[in-house]
Design an enzyme around this catalytic site. Sequence first.
Site, short mmCIF file in Angstrom:
data_model
loop_
_atom_site.label_atom_id
_atom_site.label_comp_id
_atom_site.label_asym_id
_atom_site.label_seq_id
_atom_site.Cartn_x
_atom_site.Cartn_y
_atom_site.Cartn_z
N LEU A 37 10.16 2.73 -8.68
CA LEU A 37 8.99 2.31 -9.22
C LEU A 37 9.51 0.92 -9.39
O LEU A 37 10.48 0.23 -9.77
CB LEU A 37 9.06 2.77 -10.88
CG LEU A 37 8.57 4.25 -11.31
CD1 LEU A 37 8.59 4.54 -12.66
CD2 LEU A 37 6.93 4.10 -10.77
N ASP A 38 8.23 -0.12 -9.03
CA ASP A 38 8.67 -1.62 -9.17
C ASP A 38 8.79 -1.93 -10.67
O ASP A 38 8.45 -1.27 -11.62
CB ASP A 38 7.31 -1.98 -8.69
CG ASP A 38 6.99 -2.02 -7.22
OD1 ASP A 38 8.08 -1.83 -6.49
OD2 ASP A 38 5.97 -1.86 -6.60
N PRO A 39 9.34 -3.01 -10.66
CA PRO A 39 9.46 -3.85 -11.94
C PRO A 39 8.50 -3.73 -13.05
O PRO A 39 8.20 -3.34 -13.96
CB PRO A 39 10.37 -5.03 -11.84
CG PRO A 39 11.07 -4.97 -10.35
CD PRO A 39 10.09 -3.91 -9.89
#
Length: 279
Positions: A37-39
């Site tokens: 999951l991206d930041p």
Amino acid sequence: MNGVILINKKKGKTSRDMVNELNHIFGMKRIGHTGTLDPLATGVLVMCLGKYTKLVDELSSLRKEYVAKVKIGIKTDTLDITGNVLEKDECTIDTNELKLVLNSMLGKQVQTIPAYSAKKINGKKLYEYARKKEYVELPKNEVEIYDIQLLEVTSDTFTFKTVVSKGTYIRSLIEEICNRLNIIGTMCELERTMQGKFSVLESFDIQEVQNGNYKLLTIKDLLDYQVYVLSDEEYYKVKNGNKMNFNFSDEKIILEYDNKEIAIYEKENGVYRASIMLI
């Protein structure tokens, strides 16, 4: 410690941050996640501990459900709101056209992986090339969109829910939606609400885990495979990785011995062979 914990990742943290924090909490290094999951993104992150790290590929292949919000009239280099703005434009959304375009995204498609992603090419992550402005041909991935539904439209945003296959980049999906609408837009919010049968509502934030408030899932919680209890003789054969003749129709089965999960066996040409060994 062996099992799976469902983490509710908060905005601003990377998936690697979650691994590091669990390393610290449990004092162990053998921890892995089953889908980056991206930041910017939030939501359920399935974390495998101990010997359950052998299940990472199995669990990574599960369908994922996301709720994504798109801001129109802006285009960035990262395809999300955290990136550098490349273009701005006055855009409007026709709700009926948007519904038609979303529906056209259903099914299998070839997707270009974003330049700002952790996908490795020649041992180097794509975002490392992008940050140094080094050219690299962006790889493509065949993915499948199983479901997509429009949730909300405002004057400058739209929000949708989608169920996708492993390897789908929601940022790339949004870029394609905007291209088909002849507008520009960028992802401004993303939540992974489901992975397989696991909901964000069942997950725990890192503080809860630190306080001992979490559930450790076992293989029988994770996979809906038939469980077979091995005899002593069968156990020693399985332990040595032998193929087995079981009279089951199931493609995959979980093998147990002495109340412990031993392996996942997969049917091939009528015979079961070791797929994942858990000893």
